[in-house]
Design an enzyme around this catalytic site. Structure first.
Site, PDB file in Angstrom:
ATOM      1  N   GLU A   1      -2.039  12.596 -22.348  1.00  0.00           N
ATOM      2  CA  GLU A   1      -3.468  12.679 -22.677  1.00  0.00           C
ATOM      3  C   GLU A   1      -3.573  12.240 -24.130  1.00  0.00           C
ATOM      4  O   GLU A   1      -3.156  12.968 -25.032  1.00  0.00           O
ATOM      5  CB  GLU A   1      -3.961  14.126 -22.544  1.00  0.00           C
TER       6      GLU A   1
ATOM      7  N   CYS B   1     -10.586  14.105 -29.049  1.00  0.00           N
ATOM      8  CA  CYS B   1     -10.076  12.869 -28.442  1.00  0.00           C
ATOM      9  C   CYS B   1     -11.211  12.083 -27.793  1.00  0.00           C
ATOM     10  O   CYS B   1     -11.266  10.866 -27.890  1.00  0.00           O
ATOM     11  CB  CYS B   1      -8.990  13.194 -27.431  1.00  0.00           C
TER      12      CYS B   1
HETATM   13  P1  NAD Z   1       0.448  13.875 -32.722  1.00  0.00           P
HETATM   14  O1  NAD Z   1       0.790  12.821 -31.736  1.00  0.00           O
HETATM   15  O2  NAD Z   1       0.783  13.647 -34.152  1.00  0.00           O
HETATM   16  O3  NAD Z   1       1.177  15.254 -32.335  1.00  0.00           O
HETATM   17  C1  NAD Z   1       1.043  15.853 -31.062  1.00  0.00           C
HETATM   18  C2  NAD Z   1       2.238  16.763 -30.821  1.00  0.00           C
HETATM   19  O4  NAD Z   1       3.427  15.960 -30.712  1.00  0.00           O
HETATM   20  C3  NAD Z   1       2.520  17.764 -31.941  1.00  0.00           C
HETATM   21  O5  NAD Z   1       2.897  18.996 -31.369  1.00  0.00           O
HETATM   22  C4  NAD Z   1       3.683  17.121 -32.675  1.00  0.00           C
HETATM   23  O6  NAD Z   1       4.469  18.034 -33.401  1.00  0.00           O
HETATM   24  C5  NAD Z   1       4.460  16.514 -31.523  1.00  0.00           C
HETATM   25  N1  NAD Z   1       5.391  15.440 -31.872  1.00  0.00           N
HETATM   26  C6  NAD Z   1       5.379  14.645 -32.970  1.00  0.00           C
HETATM   27  N2  NAD Z   1       6.392  13.734 -32.886  1.00  0.00           N
HETATM   28  C7  NAD Z   1       7.036  13.957 -31.712  1.00  0.00           C
HETATM   29  C8  NAD Z   1       8.158  13.343 -31.056  1.00  0.00           C
HETATM   30  N3  NAD Z   1       8.807  12.320 -31.582  1.00  0.00           N
HETATM   31  N4  NAD Z   1       8.520  13.819 -29.848  1.00  0.00           N
HETATM   32  C9  NAD Z   1       7.849  14.840 -29.267  1.00  0.00           C
HETATM   33  N5  NAD Z   1       6.797  15.471 -29.851  1.00  0.00           N
HETATM   34  C10 NAD Z   1       6.407  15.035 -31.056  1.00  0.00           C
HETATM   35  O7  NAD Z   1      -1.086  14.173 -32.525  1.00  0.00           O
HETATM   36  P2  NAD Z   1      -2.011  15.156 -33.368  1.00  0.00           P
HETATM   37  O8  NAD Z   1      -2.263  14.578 -34.719  1.00  0.00           O
HETATM   38  O9  NAD Z   1      -1.501  16.550 -33.273  1.00  0.00           O
HETATM   39  O10 NAD Z   1      -3.370  15.091 -32.502  1.00  0.00           O
HETATM   40  C11 NAD Z   1      -4.323  14.088 -32.659  1.00  0.00           C
HETATM   41  C12 NAD Z   1      -4.241  13.075 -31.545  1.00  0.00           C
HETATM   42  O11 NAD Z   1      -4.255  13.737 -30.287  1.00  0.00           O
HETATM   43  C13 NAD Z   1      -5.447  12.154 -31.538  1.00  0.00           C
HETATM   44  O12 NAD Z   1      -5.042  10.836 -31.270  1.00  0.00           O
HETATM   45  C14 NAD Z   1      -6.282  12.692 -30.376  1.00  0.00           C
HETATM   46  O13 NAD Z   1      -7.154  11.755 -29.819  1.00  0.00           O
HETATM   47  C15 NAD Z   1      -5.219  13.135 -29.431  1.00  0.00           C
HETATM   48  N6  NAD Z   1      -5.748  14.110 -28.468  1.00  0.00           N
HETATM   49  C16 NAD Z   1      -5.885  13.744 -27.158  1.00  0.00           C
HETATM   50  C17 NAD Z   1      -6.445  14.639 -26.238  1.00  0.00           C
HETATM   51  C18 NAD Z   1      -6.631  14.271 -24.783  1.00  0.00           C
HETATM   52  O14 NAD Z   1      -6.768  15.175 -23.969  1.00  0.00           O
HETATM   53  N7  NAD Z   1      -6.688  12.996 -24.424  1.00  0.00           N
HETATM   54  C19 NAD Z   1      -6.842  15.905 -26.680  1.00  0.00           C
HETATM   55  C20 NAD Z   1      -6.695  16.235 -28.020  1.00  0.00           C
HETATM   56  C21 NAD Z   1      -6.136  15.335 -28.911  1.00  0.00           C
END
Ligand code: NAD
Length: 483
Positions: free
Chosen positions: A247, A281
């Site tokens: 997502e 998002c």
């Molecule tokens: P992010 O991708 O930086 O982090 C998301 C999660 O991934 C965190 O828990 C982070 O610690 C973890 N992570 C980071 N590197 C990783 C790796 N190499 N392997 C596994 N896990 C890892 O995102 P964010 O800044 O926390 O959130 C913002 C983003 O999330 C925006 O792009 C937003 O649109 C998206 N988002 C999408 C939805 C949806 O349902 N489509 C909902 C909310 C947020």
């Protein structure tokens, strides 16, 4: 307020670690909200092993027991809602009213809706003839890695926990380091309702996330976050050919048709843009307005946005909170600064409720950008913050083409006095979801709409039957009758 310590949760035991990360209040950076244990690869191994052991028996518990336990989990969330909402608002910066609704309307519904679906979803289907019968059975997958972001941590966590568990999987959740406390606190209490190892919680940054996604006993990764991280996750999962569910981010267009009543639609569009200060998002991230309505739409939107009162999430007068973290804050500021080199005009709006605290938080004024080119960075990127571009268009064909010219495809909306006309245009949009005369689900929509995106906005869906199907494998059995 006291500073709490959050540990890891493995086998229903709290595990302390050598390092603890500070969680600071994004609306009052001088305040440490709590300290959170940073896990290691070894801790991830322990959590996944425990989840795997638990899976061997949890998968065999009757469906009605799993349903009953999840109902208890929903009641627990209801009971904890007030305290939890304060904790989450302090760690992720969102308005308290928003966080309360996230728990009472969304997170609890995510669990209850899943339980309601389960009875019919898991019903066995069998076909037979004189020679044989065939049964297609829905089975759990195994240990699920649930990785969540910070913007709506409770609903996004429950949207993974509920379907994973009802299907008989076990789950290891890794919350975001930018909002780990609320999710951990409630998951610890929930986990106590279930056999040890069914729910585990691990904390840390990318290294811990990577250890989780690469662990051989994790059978599926359900990830919500940014597309760039998802690409890493996909590469990491590829070695063991793991299934992934993503997502991801969006760049949702709102398309205003020429018959729309601006007085009615502008406040709703503004809500679709600016809730959670744009950190959603599927927030509206670009608005397309017919050329001849452009000036009046811009004026009405600015007038509305000017009414926002920017302050701390717990300040009851605030209608607009800070951004969550430094990186996001800097990104939005740089993005807005780069507009100075173009023909665009940026209007910063809203009132600063707590001027003395302004520099002590990631506060930004909401901004409306006019006279942008359709291909400009502010239109094509996911800003994930409170700055919104308005783009003018001439024909419906042109606006559909502009709306689809993106690698994103999460949500979208069409605004018109004529729902049939809006619907015709909606069907031409490349998106996982389209809303007409709103931007977000109604309660019925939350129950029945599979949530997710096309193109680089995701793989798979959350919620509803389609979402539940992400957490099962099919096991087909064909019995040959003997004569
Ligand atoms: P992010 O991708 O930086 O982090 C998301 C999660 O991934 C965190 O828990 C982070 O610690 C973890 N992570 C980071 N590197 C990783 C790796 N190499 N392997 C596994 N896990 C890892 O995102 P964010 O800044 O926390 O959130 C913002 C983003 O999330 C925006 O792009 C937003 O649109 C998206 N988002 C999408 C939805 C949806 O349902 N489509 C909902 C909310 C947020």
């Amino acid at each position: 307020m006291s500073v709490g310590r959050i540990h890891l949760l493995i086998n229903n035991e709290e595990i302390s670690t050598e390092n603890y990360m500070e969680v600071r209040d994004p609306g009052r950076l001088s305040d440490v909200v709590g300290l959170v244990a940073k896990g290691s690869t070894q801790h991830v191994g322990m959590a996944v092993e425990a989840a795997h052991q638990a899976f061997l028996s949890w998968r065999k518990t009757p469906l009605h027991e799993r349903m009953a336990l999840l109902k208890q989990a929903a009641s627990l969330l209801e009971k904890e809602a007030s305290d939890l909402a304060v904790m989450v608002s302090r760690e992720n910066g969102m308005l308290l009213s928003t966080t309360k609704l996230e728990i009472t309307h969304l997170a609890i519904s995510a669990i209850k809706n899943t339980v309601e679906l389960a009875q019919t979803f898991f019903q066995e289907t069998r076909v037979e003839d004189a020679q044989s019968w065939v049964s297609v059975e829905k089975r759990p997958i195994g240990v699920i890695a649930g990785i969540v972001p910070w913007n709506a941590p409770l609903v996004l966590t429950m949207q993974k926990v509920a379907p994973a568990l009802i299907a008989g999987n076990t789950i290891v959740i890794k919350p975001s380091p930018f909002a780990p406390m609320g999710a951990s606190t409630v998951l610890k209490k929930m986990a106590a309702l279930f056999p040890p190892g069914v729910i585990s919680v691990i904390h840390g940054d990318a290294d811990v996330g990577k250890a989780l996604t690469t662990h051989p006993l994790v059978r599926k990764v359900s990830f919500t976050g940014g597309g760039r991280t998802a690409a890493h996750v996909m590469r990491d999962a590829a070695d063991a050919l793991k299934s992934v569910h993503f997502e991801l981010g969006g760049n949702d267009p709102a398309i205003v048709l020429d018959d729309a009543n601006l007085d009615e639609v502008v406040p709703k569009i503004a809500a679709g843009v600016f809730r959670r200060s744009g950190q959603v998002c599927f927030a509206i991230k670009r608005i397309y307005v017919p050329q001849y309505l452009y000036d009046s739409f811009h004026a009405k939107l600015c007038e509305y946005v000017e009414s926002f009162k920017i302050g701390h999430g717990l300040n009851e007068q605030a209608t607009f909170g800070p951004l969550n973290n430094k990186q996001q804050y800097q990104y939005v500021q740089d993005l807005t600064a780069r507009l100075k080199n173009s023909q665009a005009t940026v209007t910063h709006l809203g009132t600063k409720l707590e001027p003395d605290n302004w520099e002590n938080g990631y506060y930004l004024q909401p901004a409306v950008v006019r006279d942008v080119e359709p291909g400009q960075e502010i239109v094509t990127c996911e800003q994930f913050g409170p700055v919104i571009p308005l783009i003018s268009y001439r024909t419906e064909e042109e606006v559909v083409e502009m709306a689809n010219q993106t690698e994103y495809g999460l949500g979208s909306s069409v605004w018109s006095a004529d729902p049939d006309r809006a619907l015709r245009l909606a069907r031409d949009l490349e998106a996982g979801m389209t809303f007409v005369n709103g931007h977000g689900q109604t309660p019925l929509g939350y129950r029945h709409m599979p949530f997710g995106g096309v193109k680089q906005s995701g793989i798979g869906r959350e919620n509803g039957e389609v979402g539940l199907a992400e957490y099962i494998e099919y096991h087909a059995i064909n019995l040959h009758r003997t004569t």
